[in-house]
Design a protein around this motif. Sequence first.
Motif, PDB file in Angstrom:
ATOM      1  N   THR A  97      -0.200   5.425   4.092  1.00  0.00           N
ATOM      2  CA  THR A  97      -1.430   4.962   4.769  1.00  0.00           C
ATOM      3  C   THR A  97      -0.725   4.314   5.775  1.00  0.00           C
ATOM      4  O   THR A  97       0.353   3.867   5.834  1.00  0.00           O
ATOM      5  CB  THR A  97      -2.112   4.036   3.667  1.00  0.00           C
ATOM      6  OG1 THR A  97      -1.192   2.959   3.369  1.00  0.00           O
ATOM      7  CG2 THR A  97      -2.517   4.665   2.601  1.00  0.00           C
ATOM      8  N   ALA A 156       0.888  -1.237  -0.093  1.00  0.00           N
ATOM      9  CA  ALA A 156      -0.038   0.135  -0.211  1.00  0.00           C
ATOM     10  C   ALA A 156       0.898   1.296  -0.086  1.00  0.00           C
ATOM     11  O   ALA A 156       2.003   1.158   0.203  1.00  0.00           O
ATOM     12  CB  ALA A 156      -0.911   0.079   1.220  1.00  0.00           C
ATOM     13  N   GLU A 215      -4.373   5.308  16.403  1.00  0.00           N
ATOM     14  CA  GLU A 215      -5.657   4.997  15.509  1.00  0.00           C
ATOM     15  C   GLU A 215      -6.661   4.340  16.228  1.00  0.00           C
ATOM     16  O   GLU A 215      -6.629   3.781  17.431  1.00  0.00           O
ATOM     17  CB  GLU A 215      -5.075   4.109  14.115  1.00  0.00           C
ATOM     18  CG  GLU A 215      -6.197   3.629  13.420  1.00  0.00           C
ATOM     19  CD  GLU A 215      -6.981   4.773  12.464  1.00  0.00           C
ATOM     20  OE1 GLU A 215      -8.094   5.183  13.124  1.00  0.00           O
ATOM     21  OE2 GLU A 215      -6.300   5.115  11.529  1.00  0.00           O
TER      22      GLU A 215
END
Length: 472
Positions: A11, A7, A30
Amino acid sequence: MFDPDIAPSGTLLGLLQRGRGDGTLHALTEQRAPALAALEQCVLRDPRGDWQVEARSLYYARLYSELEGGLDGIEQHLFAPEDLFDTDEHRTGLALSVLGHLAGYGRGDALRLLRAYAARGGNWEWALDELALRDDDAGLRALAPAVLGRFPATEDGDAELARALREAYEPRPWRLWAEDPVHGPRVRAAREQQSFDRWQRQLRPAGPAPGWSVRDVLTWAQDGLEAHPPVHRDAPAARCLAAVAGPEDRPELLAAALRGPEAARAAALRHLADRSDPGVYPLIEAAADDPSRLVSRAALDSFSRMRTPDALTRARVWARRDDGLGAAAARMLALLGGPGDADAVLAALRRVVRTDGPDADGLDVLVEGIGRLTIRCAAPVLRHLYRETSSSHLRGVAARSLAATDPKFGQGFAIECLWDCEESTRELAAHHAATKDVRVLAQLRRLAADPAEEAEVQTAVRGRLSTPEPHV
């Protein structure tokens, strides 16, 4: 080699796949569910391009512990139907290593899952090696019936058992089973068979024998290439030539390196380069662009290993080329060149990154050369590589070169490197990270107290903690 789907670096998933310290720091801030989902995807779909030079298991295990993640996803992955027919270690190896570290941290569920997989799973050898480091004697002894039951009591089964014992990375379970009154006789017999098989292989060597000539060795190399399946013998043949070739054989070797059949030509090229023969350079230049990949690879590999002043002089000429030989020459300048070669090394680094991206082969040598030559104007491209490469090995090399070229390294990337997946990168960060950031001292203390941390890292960390910071 496995080509993972990585990715973007901005991210959370991309950061975790790369093993960057920022991946851990972002995951901890997060929401827990998406952080665990990204972590689990990394563990179940190994993101490493080359697991032999890249670490991830301790990095992921630490984050599992920090997030208090469950192991249901790993269990479903290990015992999925694919486990019955997909024997590639790449499918389950990372997950098993993560479980091993979690077991080392005291997670009983990880230990039980490793035991279950060692008893019933396809990649049981890996699980057993993990247990050999973490399980107690009673737990390992209890696995004997399940593991030894995989091998039927037949001639073929006994041979497979001897093979498994020979290839075991950790011998501890087998030693325990050899002492068992029930299973011991069979394990000891397999161990004796292993020794007998080794003795037989030594009595019946399949390669060159005393009395072989240069032509015999070259023919042996070519016969291997023409076998089904082909066997690449050019490198071992070159080593054999070192024992049998004399000055009188030079004309034959030069002719073979110029126009011999593929494997013989490759072997002769390797031998002449290893001997720094003055006639090898035009042969390497001609072979570097040969349609045969075997020949061109042998030419480039042979030149890359040369360390003579003549080779370095030739590298300064060839480094201007934009082909494989030019790249090999630039790597030699990065390893052996002086300050006057800095422009050529930097130009080669920029060219490779521009044309082949941040994961191109050979970048690590060029990046290391940037640091060795202290090319300070290369810091921007080093930062780009640090952020974008999917290789944690290359990122660590970039970090070392940034430490040598970028005055702001200690206040920047060095801080996140304390959470990096690579041991050597964490060690580097322990020496350089600026302690004005409140996170640094806390992480240094965590690393010093972590029983799973490598000794070199802990030595660097404790040295840093015991040395007062200078007053500015």
